[in-house]
Enzyme design. Structure first.
Site, short mmCIF file in Angstrom:
data_model
loop_
_atom_site.label_atom_id
_atom_site.label_comp_id
_atom_site.label_asym_id
_atom_site.label_seq_id
_atom_site.Cartn_x
_atom_site.Cartn_y
_atom_site.Cartn_z
N ARG A 157 0.81 -1.22 0.00
CA ARG A 157 0.00 0.00 0.00
C ARG A 157 0.85 1.28 0.00
O ARG A 157 0.52 2.26 0.65
CB ARG A 157 -0.96 0.00 1.19
CG ARG A 157 -1.89 -1.20 1.23
CD ARG A 157 -2.80 -1.26 -0.01
NE ARG A 157 -3.62 -2.45 0.04
CZ ARG A 157 -3.31 -3.60 -0.58
NH1 ARG A 157 -2.20 -3.70 -1.30
NH2 ARG A 157 -4.11 -4.64 -0.49
N SER B 96 -10.85 -0.32 3.30
CA SER B 96 -10.08 -0.63 4.51
C SER B 96 -9.50 0.63 5.12
O SER B 96 -8.86 1.43 4.44
CB SER B 96 -8.95 -1.60 4.18
OG SER B 96 -9.47 -2.84 3.73
N GLU C 197 -4.58 3.62 6.07
CA GLU C 197 -4.38 3.64 4.63
C GLU C 197 -4.84 4.97 4.03
O GLU C 197 -4.44 5.35 2.95
CB GLU C 197 -5.20 2.52 3.95
CG GLU C 197 -4.64 1.13 4.14
CD GLU C 197 -5.30 0.13 3.21
OE1 GLU C 197 -5.97 0.55 2.24
OE2 GLU C 197 -5.15 -1.08 3.45
#
Length: 320
Positions: free
Chosen positions: A188, A236, A306
């Site tokens: 990520r 998420s 994130e």
């Protein structure tokens, strides 16, 4: 993820908006544009100026203007990993328009504009009997955003298929072609910063069978419907720590259903936060911070977000 934005040098944003509208003939320029409506959370304030970029030439002109003026800049994309503070963003936000949402398939290579939604590309690849990108049907972001954060799912990510990316730097006005080795793609993350716009991407896939790939698409979609909530969320919230699941940790800390104001942790999947219609981005931020605090108190693990935070004085996850 929190990233700095250089301060604006133009005190009168209406003047800046008029200047940009004149300099960018193929784009749409709006002053005081709400950003919440452009994000999947559907909450948050406005940008001083929003530019919907209509061509590569206009993107280059915008980059030159931003570099020259030193304006703060925000690349919105499809807004699927973005939380804008209720106070808004004191700078120039941009979205790539329809000219950057075109896909060309020359098997096994697939070229897609940076604004192309990942699910669209995934379905086109499946129809062309190309394998290796079916996972992307479950990621509600753009191709460009997927490169920037190395998006992934179901055991794969962009680093597995990326061949090249065409990038424009809004901070310097420069542009270049980057291969995966240049982007430091990890879990990520990538080497791209707040000022980089991914204008076009080429991925390289494997020959497959159309029926097989379309079945995979159906399975991914069905899995998402069973395991992930709908509504106003950004996917998420936290990155999975090594060897564990953020969702499991949040659930174990008793945070499912936890609410602060207009934001609530999903009861279906603990790593999702949902915002009420007409809610507050500051509530979402406060809930993220409270969930992280409870998880750390329960398990000793400090979760990392994130999400890309914009306009907050001290975003959750920033360093003291």
């Amino acid at each position: 993820m929190t990233e700095p934005h250089p301060p604006a040098t133009a005190g009168d944003w209406s003047v800046a908006a008029r200047h940009l509208a004149s300099a960018l003939p193929e784009s749409r320029v709006t002053g005081g544009a709400p950003l919440g409506a452009l994000s999947t959370y559907r909450v948050g304030g406005a940008a001083a100026v929003l530019v919907e970029v209509g061509s590569l030439n206009d993107l280059r002109r915008l980059a030159q203007a931003v570099a020259q003026e030193g304006w703060g800049v925000l690349v919105v994309g499809l807004g699927s990993n973005l939380l804008v503070a209720d106070a808004g963003f004191d700078g120039v936000a941009l979205r790539l328009g329809a000219a950057f949402a075109v896909t060309r398939i020359d098997a096994p290579a697939v070229t897609a504009g940076g604004a192309t939604p990942l699910p669209v590309v995934a379905r086109q690849c499946a129809a062309a009997a190309l394998g290796g990108f079916g996972w992307a049907v479950g990621v509600p972001g753009s191709v460009g955003g997927a490169v920037r954060m190395n998006a992934g799912g179901h055991g794969s990510d962009m680093s597995e298929v990326l061949e090249r990316a065409e990038i424009v730097d809004l901070a310097t006005g420069g542009e270049w072609r980057a291969g995966p080795q240049d982007l430091a793609l990890g879990y990520r993350r990538s080497a791209l910063t707040f000022s980089h716009v991914v204008a076009e991407v080429e991925i390289r896939l494997q020959p497959s069978r159309r029926d097989r790939e379309e079945q995979l698409i159906r399975e991914v979609v069905a899995w998402r419907r069973r395991h992930q909530p709908g509504g106003a969320n950004a996917g998420s919230v936290f990155m999975n720590p090594p060897g564990d699941s953020a969702g499991r940790l949040v659930d174990a800390a008793g945070c499912k259903g936890l609410r602060i104001g207009s934001a609530c942790v999903s009861t279906l999947h603990a790593n999702f936060i949902q915002a009420d219609t007409g809610g507050s981005a500051d509530d979402v931020m406060s809930l993220m911070a409270e969930v992280a605090r409870r998880v750390e108190a329960h398990s000793g693990v400090r979760l990392q977000p994130e999400t890309h935070f914009v306009g907050f004085e001290k975003p959750f996850g920033s360093q003291s």
